[in-house]
Design a protein around this motif. Sequence first.
Motif, PDB file in Angstrom:
ATOM      1  N   ALA A 194       0.862  -1.181   0.000  1.00  0.00           N
ATOM      2  CA  ALA A 194       0.000   0.000   0.000  1.00  0.00           C
ATOM      3  C   ALA A 194       0.898   1.232   0.000  1.00  0.00           C
ATOM      4  O   ALA A 194       1.709   1.417   0.915  1.00  0.00           O
ATOM      5  CB  ALA A 194      -0.913   0.004   1.220  1.00  0.00           C
ATOM      6  N   ILE A 195       0.759   2.083  -1.016  1.00  0.00           N
ATOM      7  CA  ILE A 195       1.613   3.260  -1.179  1.00  0.00           C
ATOM      8  C   ILE A 195       0.776   4.520  -0.990  1.00  0.00           C
ATOM      9  O   ILE A 195      -0.243   4.706  -1.666  1.00  0.00           O
ATOM     10  CB  ILE A 195       2.273   3.282  -2.578  1.00  0.00           C
ATOM     11  N   ASP A 196       1.204   5.388  -0.083  1.00  0.00           N
ATOM     12  CA  ASP A 196       0.458   6.608   0.202  1.00  0.00           C
ATOM     13  C   ASP A 196       0.672   7.641  -0.904  1.00  0.00           C
ATOM     14  O   ASP A 196       1.700   7.638  -1.596  1.00  0.00           O
ATOM     15  CB  ASP A 196       0.901   7.179   1.554  1.00  0.00           C
ATOM     16  N   THR A 197      -0.292   8.546  -1.040  1.00  0.00           N
ATOM     17  CA  THR A 197      -0.224   9.554  -2.088  1.00  0.00           C
ATOM     18  C   THR A 197       0.766  10.662  -1.738  1.00  0.00           C
ATOM     19  O   THR A 197       1.357  10.684  -0.649  1.00  0.00           O
ATOM     20  CB  THR A 197      -1.625  10.152  -2.338  1.00  0.00           C
ATOM     21  N   VAL A 198       0.934  11.596  -2.649  1.00  0.00           N
ATOM     22  CA  VAL A 198       1.909  12.671  -2.483  1.00  0.00           C
ATOM     23  C   VAL A 198       1.460  13.662  -1.417  1.00  0.00           C
ATOM     24  O   VAL A 198       0.272  13.801  -1.129  1.00  0.00           O
ATOM     25  CB  VAL A 198       2.138  13.419  -3.809  1.00  0.00           C
ATOM     26  N   PHE A 199       2.437  14.358  -0.848  1.00  0.00           N
ATOM     27  CA  PHE A 199       2.182  15.501   0.031  1.00  0.00           C
ATOM     28  C   PHE A 199       2.594  16.746  -0.755  1.00  0.00           C
ATOM     29  O   PHE A 199       3.770  16.913  -1.084  1.00  0.00           O
ATOM     30  CB  PHE A 199       2.991  15.385   1.318  1.00  0.00           C
ATOM     31  N   PRO A 200       1.631  17.623  -1.095  1.00  0.00           N
ATOM     32  CA  PRO A 200       1.934  18.715  -2.032  1.00  0.00           C
ATOM     33  C   PRO A 200       2.819  19.822  -1.482  1.00  0.00           C
ATOM     34  O   PRO A 200       3.470  20.528  -2.261  1.00  0.00           O
ATOM     35  CB  PRO A 200       0.543  19.258  -2.395  1.00  0.00           C
ATOM     36  N   GLY A 201       2.877  19.998  -0.153  1.00  0.00           N
ATOM     37  CA  GLY A 201       3.692  21.079   0.409  1.00  0.00           C
ATOM     38  C   GLY A 201       5.157  20.680   0.479  1.00  0.00           C
ATOM     39  O   GLY A 201       5.666  20.335   1.549  1.00  0.00           O
ATOM     40  N   PHE A 202       5.858  20.763  -0.642  1.00  0.00           N
ATOM     41  CA  PHE A 202       7.200  20.175  -0.725  1.00  0.00           C
ATOM     42  C   PHE A 202       8.256  20.945   0.065  1.00  0.00           C
ATOM     43  O   PHE A 202       9.394  20.480   0.178  1.00  0.00           O
ATOM     44  CB  PHE A 202       7.637  20.003  -2.187  1.00  0.00           C
ATOM     45  N   ARG A 203       7.913  22.097   0.639  1.00  0.00           N
ATOM     46  CA  ARG A 203       8.869  22.810   1.496  1.00  0.00           C
ATOM     47  C   ARG A 203       8.577  22.612   2.986  1.00  0.00           C
ATOM     48  O   ARG A 203       9.387  23.005   3.829  1.00  0.00           O
ATOM     49  CB  ARG A 203       8.879  24.297   1.160  1.00  0.00           C
ATOM     50  N   ASP A 204       7.439  22.004   3.298  1.00  0.00           N
ATOM     51  CA  ASP A 204       7.046  21.816   4.703  1.00  0.00           C
ATOM     52  C   ASP A 204       7.420  20.401   5.136  1.00  0.00           C
ATOM     53  O   ASP A 204       6.600  19.486   5.142  1.00  0.00           O
ATOM     54  CB  ASP A 204       5.540  22.050   4.858  1.00  0.00           C
ATOM     55  N   MET A 205       8.679  20.226   5.532  1.00  0.00           N
ATOM     56  CA  MET A 205       9.174  18.893   5.857  1.00  0.00           C
ATOM     57  C   MET A 205       8.599  18.364   7.170  1.00  0.00           C
ATOM     58  O   MET A 205       8.424  17.150   7.335  1.00  0.00           O
ATOM     59  CB  MET A 205      10.705  18.897   5.919  1.00  0.00           C
ATOM     60  N   ALA A 206       8.289  19.256   8.096  1.00  0.00           N
ATOM     61  CA  ALA A 206       7.705  18.805   9.366  1.00  0.00           C
ATOM     62  C   ALA A 206       6.320  18.204   9.136  1.00  0.00           C
ATOM     63  O   ALA A 206       5.987  17.141   9.686  1.00  0.00           O
ATOM     64  CB  ALA A 206       7.622  19.969  10.346  1.00  0.00           C
ATOM     65  N   ALA A 207       5.516  18.860   8.312  1.00  0.00           N
ATOM     66  CA  ALA A 207       4.186  18.336   8.011  1.00  0.00           C
ATOM     67  C   ALA A 207       4.286  17.041   7.202  1.00  0.00           C
ATOM     68  O   ALA A 207       3.499  16.102   7.404  1.00  0.00           O
ATOM     69  CB  ALA A 207       3.370  19.372   7.252  1.00  0.00           C
ATOM     70  N   LEU A 208       5.246  16.971   6.306  1.00  0.00           N
ATOM     71  CA  LEU A 208       5.463  15.739   5.543  1.00  0.00           C
ATOM     72  C   LEU A 208       5.833  14.593   6.467  1.00  0.00           C
ATOM     73  O   LEU A 208       5.293  13.483   6.357  1.00  0.00           O
ATOM     74  CB  LEU A 208       6.577  15.944   4.504  1.00  0.00           C
ATOM     75  N   ALA A 209       6.747  14.847   7.400  1.00  0.00           N
ATOM     76  CA  ALA A 209       7.161  13.805   8.337  1.00  0.00           C
ATOM     77  C   ALA A 209       5.989  13.318   9.175  1.00  0.00           C
ATOM     78  O   ALA A 209       5.846  12.110   9.433  1.00  0.00           O
ATOM     79  CB  ALA A 209       8.280  14.326   9.236  1.00  0.00           C
ATOM     80  N   ALA A 210       5.132  14.249   9.594  1.00  0.00           N
ATOM     81  CA  ALA A 210       3.964  13.870  10.393  1.00  0.00           C
ATOM     82  C   ALA A 210       3.007  13.008   9.575  1.00  0.00           C
ATOM     83  O   ALA A 210       2.464  12.011  10.078  1.00  0.00           O
ATOM     84  CB  ALA A 210       3.256  15.123  10.898  1.00  0.00           C
ATOM     85  N   GLU A 211       2.794  13.377   8.320  1.00  0.00           N
ATOM     86  CA  GLU A 211       1.896  12.589   7.473  1.00  0.00           C
ATOM     87  C   GLU A 211       2.488  11.213   7.176  1.00  0.00           C
ATOM     88  O   GLU A 211       1.765  10.211   7.130  1.00  0.00           O
ATOM     89  CB  GLU A 211       1.597  13.341   6.178  1.00  0.00           C
ATOM     90  N   CYS A 212       3.807  11.138   7.002  1.00  0.00           N
ATOM     91  CA  CYS A 212       4.472   9.855   6.793  1.00  0.00           C
ATOM     92  C   CYS A 212       4.318   8.948   8.017  1.00  0.00           C
ATOM     93  O   CYS A 212       4.057   7.745   7.884  1.00  0.00           O
ATOM     94  CB  CYS A 212       5.957  10.065   6.513  1.00  0.00           C
TER      95      CYS A 212
END
Length: 293
Positions: A194-212
């Motif tokens: 199961a592969i999660d979709t993209v996170f569009p805010g490519f400069r917001d690494m903290a939010a990306l890490a939380a979503e991951c």
Amino acid sequence: MRSLLFVPGDSERKLEKGFGAGADVVIVDLEDSVAPRNKERAREIAARFILERRGQTNSALYVRVNDLSTGMTDDDLAKLVPARPDGIMVPKSNSGQHVQQLAAKLRVREAENGLPDGSIKILPIITETPAGVLAAATYAGTSARLAGLTWGAEDLSAAIGARSARDEHGRYTDLFRHARLTTILAAGAAEVAAIDTVFPGFRDMAALAAECAEAERDGFTGKMAIHPDQVSVINAAFTPSAEGVRQSAAIVAAFEAAGNPGVVGIDGKMFDRPHLRLAERLLARAKAAGISA
């Protein structure tokens, strides 16, 4: 597959950068990131780049073709299959039947190009249309080529007229959480990643890490990226920790030592067979990431 990085197929500069980003999979895109007038040019650039540079990257190389309803898929395959990609991503997949249709096309193209039958895998995006969401259960048993299932929100938004996939706090709304969870369940039923979709805010690494972290917790084993800078964050989130690997190895060893019973005890804590299955899955992910138990 932990990180899957999209790279526009019509830009040699971006392909060069993407091939060196350290992603587990580079997805050379012929669909959304390529304007209609540039489709043929993108096919030529992508095919040449894969042929000439595949030995310079450790990433698996997938190609996102144009979806089956466009009439462009055959042209995409005609140009790209001779370049021997590792897989094809099919967007706007409406059911397991789309996987079977693509598998039949690939079988012909492989034979024409002297490639082993079944060598090219398939990764469908299964939630970009309402029909796709409703047919998520149809992928189990469709093809041995099926490498995983993933989902997308933007095309689904457009298809149903939703103004946004997220609320004012940045969380997916109920409709899109349903599409996300449906993908996890469909992948589990099909016994694929199961592969999660993209996170569009490519400069917001903290939010990306939380979503991951949330995605990994819920059962996703990887996530797609739209920018090379996202790759390291995704890889870190989906790489099993040393403690997780140690504990999983201990659980597997305890079951083996006890003759594979229903339950074992380790340090005063009971573990049953669902724990064993989770441990085996984590160890498989660790092995794929190059981590030994």
